[in-house]
Enzyme design. Sequence first.
Site, PDB file in Angstrom:
ATOM      1  N   PHE A  23      36.028 -46.598  -8.355  1.00 57.32           N
ATOM      2  CA  PHE A  23      35.115 -45.499  -8.053  1.00 57.32           C
ATOM      3  C   PHE A  23      35.344 -44.907  -6.670  1.00 57.32           C
ATOM      4  O   PHE A  23      34.696 -43.939  -6.290  1.00 57.32           O
ATOM      5  CB  PHE A  23      33.665 -45.989  -8.153  1.00 57.32           C
ATOM      6  CG  PHE A  23      33.375 -46.723  -9.426  1.00 57.32           C
ATOM      7  CD1 PHE A  23      33.097 -46.036 -10.589  1.00 57.32           C
ATOM      8  CD2 PHE A  23      33.429 -48.106  -9.473  1.00 57.32           C
ATOM      9  CE1 PHE A  23      32.849 -46.714 -11.775  1.00 57.32           C
ATOM     10  CE2 PHE A  23      33.183 -48.801 -10.646  1.00 57.32           C
ATOM     11  CZ  PHE A  23      32.895 -48.086 -11.805  1.00 57.32           C
ATOM     12  N   SER A  24      36.257 -45.486  -5.908  1.00 54.82           N
ATOM     13  CA  SER A  24      36.489 -45.051  -4.534  1.00 54.82           C
ATOM     14  C   SER A  24      37.060 -43.643  -4.487  1.00 54.82           C
ATOM     15  O   SER A  24      37.861 -43.244  -5.335  1.00 54.82           O
ATOM     16  CB  SER A  24      37.456 -46.020  -3.839  1.00 54.82           C
ATOM     17  OG  SER A  24      37.816 -45.537  -2.570  1.00 54.82           O
ATOM     18  N   PRO A  37      34.372 -54.795  -7.381  1.00 59.30           N
ATOM     19  CA  PRO A  37      35.465 -54.035  -6.743  1.00 59.30           C
ATOM     20  C   PRO A  37      35.233 -52.532  -6.806  1.00 59.30           C
ATOM     21  O   PRO A  37      34.905 -51.985  -7.868  1.00 59.30           O
ATOM     22  CB  PRO A  37      36.687 -54.460  -7.566  1.00 59.30           C
ATOM     23  CG  PRO A  37      36.358 -55.846  -8.018  1.00 59.30           C
ATOM     24  CD  PRO A  37      34.884 -55.836  -8.290  1.00 59.30           C
ATOM     25  N   CYS A  38      35.412 -51.880  -5.654  1.00 64.41           N
ATOM     26  CA  CYS A  38      35.059 -50.469  -5.554  1.00 64.41           C
ATOM     27  C   CYS A  38      36.209 -49.533  -5.925  1.00 64.41           C
ATOM     28  O   CYS A  38      35.998 -48.334  -6.093  1.00 64.41           O
ATOM     29  CB  CYS A  38      34.605 -50.154  -4.127  1.00 64.41           C
ATOM     30  SG  CYS A  38      35.905 -50.365  -2.874  1.00 64.41           S
ATOM     31  N   GLN A  39      37.420 -50.054  -6.047  1.00 62.74           N
ATOM     32  CA  GLN A  39      38.575 -49.177  -6.265  1.00 62.74           C
ATOM     33  C   GLN A  39      38.437 -48.250  -7.475  1.00 62.74           C
ATOM     34  O   GLN A  39      38.879 -47.101  -7.408  1.00 62.74           O
ATOM     35  CB  GLN A  39      39.860 -50.011  -6.386  1.00 62.74           C
ATOM     36  CG  GLN A  39      40.298 -50.674  -5.097  1.00 62.74           C
ATOM     37  CD  GLN A  39      39.638 -52.026  -4.888  1.00 62.74           C
ATOM     38  OE1 GLN A  39      38.711 -52.393  -5.608  1.00 62.74           O
ATOM     39  NE2 GLN A  39      40.116 -52.788  -3.916  1.00 62.74           N
TER      40      GLN A  39
END
Length: 410
Positions: free
Chosen positions: A83-84, A79-81
């Site tokens: 580091f987004s 999941p990228c959240q």
Amino acid sequence: MKSVELFTGAGGLAIATAKAGFHHLALVERDKHSCHTIRENQQRGVSVVRDWCVHQMDVVDFDFSTVGGEIDLLAGGPPCQPFSIGGRHGAHLDERDMFPRFFQAVRELRPKAFLIENVRGLLRQNFINYFEYITLQLAHPELQPKQDESWVDHLARLERHHNSGASDDLGYRVTFRLLNAADYGVPQKRERVFIVGFRDDLNANWSFPEPTHTEEALIWHKWVTGEYWEKHGISSHDRPEIPARLRSRLQRFGANLLGTVSEAIPKGIASPWCTVRDAISDLPPPENVDLAASIPNHVYIPGARSYPGHTGSPLDEPAKTLKAGVHGVPGGENMLALPSGKVRYFTVREAARLQTFPDDYYFPCTWGESMRQIGNAVPVTLAYIIAASIRNHLQELTVGKKVVSRSGKI
């Protein structure tokens, strides 16, 4: 070649690796809507997903010992959240940070290679130490954190071990690169970090595939030769003027603009970036319900509007980065800006084209949920290029050689 994929989402990366020749033994995804999309396509007989074994569950709860045999590739996009750019930037403090689960999978499956995709925010300056921690833990997956040891202290221990030159029972040669999908034929400006590792015993010497498409070539085909407009049947009277911001850039191509294309564009990189028009020009206007009805997922969505900072993607450029938001994405990334000045939302089919999903891949959910899945996906074309390169390298390495198995036996 056999593979396992974590954090599968709607299947963009998994489709790419399957097309590259990897057979998925297991795919793990906890989101019920994404799993529904994959299963709907299985029911429709879409060949690339027909034999996928999808586990709808949290990766934390998946038992890797149930996967039998040697694993050639472990792939996934944690999941990228955390580091987004648009997220909370919590990194290791964010409960959604699933990199530790990927480390666990590497330890238990001992794949010959792994492939990770994540947002460019992973390389932000304030994440630099944690990114180093990620790459070092991937390089030395069996050097686990001790009980109650912070990741910072664990990082220091990893650094000492890495610099000591000590050998590992299980180690990986890790490399990473920030890639723009537009540079590989995807009709979208989408920058993502890819991390690839090959098991040490393979003695791999792999590097990322070089770009195949350039913005310079697109500029040349538009404003020097006119090939771009001719291809799309745009008459000279209907073509826009050369943007002022490009005039000086065109002059830098050479002393004059009468040279051949090969003289103006670097040899070997002469394919132009693909644009939104390139991707969707053969689709009927979604406003024409009678024509659009025959195209799956090609449904007009009303209500789009433009305002400062929310302008959409120009038709004759690669699209802005599609995002997992729907109406509320900051720059209007899920909206098309037409030359007439009008704007409208991309249909699900158009968005799928921009992410290079196959046309027979169907998204059964609502427009908003489908756009979320598409925005979270890995562009199939870019992922395929990387996965095919990994597979080819593995084949070169293993032909005629004995490879140590997961159990450590030859």
